[in-house]
Write an enzyme that holds these catalytic residues in place. Structure first.
Site, PDB file in Angstrom:
ATOM      1  CB  SER A   1      73.021 -20.494  39.597  1.00  0.00           C
ATOM      2  OG  SER A   1      72.162 -19.834  38.955  1.00  0.00           O
TER       3      SER A   1
ATOM      4  CE  LYS B   1      67.381 -23.078  40.997  1.00  0.00           C
ATOM      5  NZ  LYS B   1      68.696 -22.952  41.334  1.00  0.00           N
ATOM      6  CB  THR B   2      68.956 -28.817  37.180  1.00  0.00           C
ATOM      7  OG1 THR B   2      68.574 -27.534  36.932  1.00  0.00           O
ATOM      8  CG2 THR B   2      68.609 -29.864  36.318  1.00  0.00           C
TER       9      THR B   2
ATOM     10  CD  GLU C   1      66.523 -22.409  35.775  1.00  0.00           C
ATOM     11  OE1 GLU C   1      66.587 -21.249  35.247  1.00  0.00           O
ATOM     12  OE2 GLU C   1      67.393 -23.181  36.310  1.00  0.00           O
TER      13      GLU C   1
END
Length: 575
Positions: free
Chosen positions: A369, A373-374, A497
């Site tokens: 996290s 990625k986002t 996700e």
């Protein structure tokens, strides 16, 4: 720096009706002139008061003056209100269009409540100035000037005595008025902040309740309420100073005028009718001064509101139409040395990212996290511009294609699957510009396995989902989002996700629905659960903004220590 010129230019951009404004101000002039005539007629009636002196002509003139004043005043107020409402409507329309066109970085830097306040509170201040205070200002100026001129002709000595009190009144009231303006401006800002607090708490009320956050949010709201209370009390103090002081000055002037005028009447230097007319004209000076003061106070407020509105209108927006039209996204997507940092941050969120997404293949992005990625997905959707590097479709930079056509070829399913308040049908069809037949709609729902639960609802597809879809479960929201993506028929599918927050039963159903959606499509997947992407054609491992590994599951398992650790932990646990 924002000036009066900025304010009047902003109003001019809304193209208010000059004809209606002209007629309204003309009628205001008629109303004011009618008011100036009445004291003269009253003087004649008082001086020659007897049944014989009341002629039909004097009665008709008096009635006409009152009627002209009332009718012209009423029509003027209506027209100014109409113009004011039209101006604020066009201003809000312009703001709404602008807010929908602004890029995501703007919303990252501005609170939602403040933005809403621009649309509601600030535009209402501008409307109030136009529809309520301009008329009072024009009438007040004309009435005061006309009354002063008439008074000077009637009795210049008494007029000069009257004006002795004016500088004293202005000297005392002006500082109070400036203080009142500052308080009003602070009240506007605090109201916007309070709106933000309310919006934040109420929009996430489930989080508030599940976290026992009622006390915290109550205290946050109470702080805003207390600040508004203090500002309101401070404004009340200023009003408490202005109102009695103004009344004192008015009464002082009246006492002086009645005493001095009465003495002159007894000496035969002035008629009783003239004294009555003088007092009536005095009121036509005093009250307009109050109207003019209110106008300038409101004008200061409008100037502050204009500054915030103009700042919003001048913010950088997305140009979604400029560029070539993209009809198919069927070539490789290539990212070359892509880097990105959020505004104001010294640290790169993504650094020199390079990879290639082949048409019809599945590329999975995994990693710890906070690795970026986002953010990478946001760059692919062109929500942000990269700090450096380039993204291409085949050999063409994607910046050459219009944002509208680029995003039109992308289907996006996120972890939250946000829904709008409305029916299931509204949400499935949201954003589609083409006509969709019932057969297409039903097929999309079937492929998304959404028809299973929709059949159980008494209202079927007309079932209301509630604000942000709170009446549906997470799995149901996901399946509606998938059905929406199926109807878009995207060339590039982006899954952020999409199953990470679901229970095992819902995940299995949603995963089947996603499999239907992914067939034959270029797919980018962000996944925390490796079990959903072990069969991907390519897996990219991102940590701290860099790609530290790439390949198939088997290849990464052999050469990438952290990926192997992820796989051993997750896959064995699930086994």
């Amino acid at each position: 720096m924002y000036s009066w010129k900025s304010f009047f230019r902003l109003i001019g951009d809304t193209r208010p009706s000059k004809a209606k404004l002209g007629i309204a101000l003309g009628l205001s002039l008629i109303s004011t002139i009618g008011g100036l005539v009445v004291p003269l007629l009253t003087r004649d009636l008082v001086d020659g008061f007897s049944l014989q002196s009341i002629t039909p002509l004097s009665v008709i003139l008096m009635v006409l003056a009152f009627v002209a004043q009332a009718v012209s005043g009423a029509v003027s107020i209506y027209l100014l209100n109409h113009v004011g409402q039209t101006v604020v409507s066009r201003l809000r329309d312009r703001l709404w269009s602008k807010l929908l066109s602004l890029s995501l970085p703007y919303y990252n830097e501005h609170r939602t409540g403040d933005t809403i306040s621009r649309m509601t509170n600030d535009t209402a201040v501008v409307r109030g100035l136009i529809s309520e205070h301009i008329s009072g200002f024009v009438n007040g100026v004309i009435s005061a000037i006309g009354a002063i001129v008439i008074l000077l002709f009637m009795d210049w000595k008494m007029t000069l005595i009257t004006f002795v009190a004016v500088p004293l009144c202005v000297a005392v009231i002006a500082p109070v008025g400036r203080r009142l303006y500052l308080i009003s401006k602070d009240t506007q800002d605090e109201t916007a902040s309070f709106t933000t607090t309310l919006n934040q708490a109420l929009s996430e009320i489930r989080l508030v309740k599940s976290s026992n956050g009622e006390r915290v949010e109550y205290e946050n709201g109470q702080k805003g309420i207390t600040k508004l209370l203090k500002l309101g009390i401070a404004e009340g103090k200023m009003q408490a100073i202005i109102s009695p002081l103004t009344m004192f000055v008015i009464m002082l002037i009246l006492v002086v005028i009645i005493g001095y005028g009465g003495m002159r009447v007894t000496q035969g230097q002035m008629t009783a009718g003239s004294l009555v007319a003088f007092i009536l004209y005095l009121f036509q000076i005093i009250f307009p001064v109050t109207q003019v003061t209110q106008f300038f106070t409101q004008l200061q407020k409008a100037k502050g509101a204009t500054q915030r509105i103009i700042e919003t209108l001048e913010a950088e927006e997305e140009d979604i139409h400029t560029g070539e039209e993209l009809t198919r996204l069927n070539e490789p997507i290539v990212l070359e040395e892509l880097s990105f940092s959020y505004p104001g941050s010294d640290e790169a969120t993504l650094e020199r990212i390079s990879f290639r997404v082949e048409p019809g293949k599945v590329t999975a992005i995994v990693g710890p996290s906070g690795g970026g990625k986002t953010t990478l997905f946001s760059l692919v959707e062109r929500f942000y511009q990269p700090t450096s590097g380039v993204m291409k479709l085949g050999g063409t930079e994607v910046s050459r294609y219009s944002l509208r056509s680029w995003r039109g070829r992308i289907g996006y399913v996120s972890q939250e699957s946000p829904l709008i308040a409305g029916s299931i049908r509204d949400n499935v069809l949201y954003g589609l510009e083409r006509q969709v037949t019932e057969d297409e709609l039903n097929e999309a729902l079937r492929m998304a396995y959404a028809d299973i639960f929709i059949r159980d609802f008494p209202d079927g597809m007309e079932t209301q989902v509630g604000e942000r879809g709170v009446k549906l479960s997470g799995g149901q929201r996901q399946r509606i989002a998938i059905a929406r993506a199926i109807l878009r028929n995207p060339d590039l599918l982006m899954l952020d996700e999409a199953t990470s927050s679901l229970d095992s039963k819902s995940e299995a159903i949603v995963q089947e629905a996603l499999s239907n959606l992914m067939k034959g499509r270029t797919t980018l997947v962000i996944a925390h659960r490796l079990s959903t992407v072990v069969d991907a054609d390519q897996i990219l491992f991102i940590e701290k903004g860099r790609i530290t590994g790439r390949g198939t599951h088997a290849q990464l398992y052999e050469v990438h220590d952290l990926y192997r650790e992820f796989a051993d932990h997750q896959l064995k646990v699930r086994a």
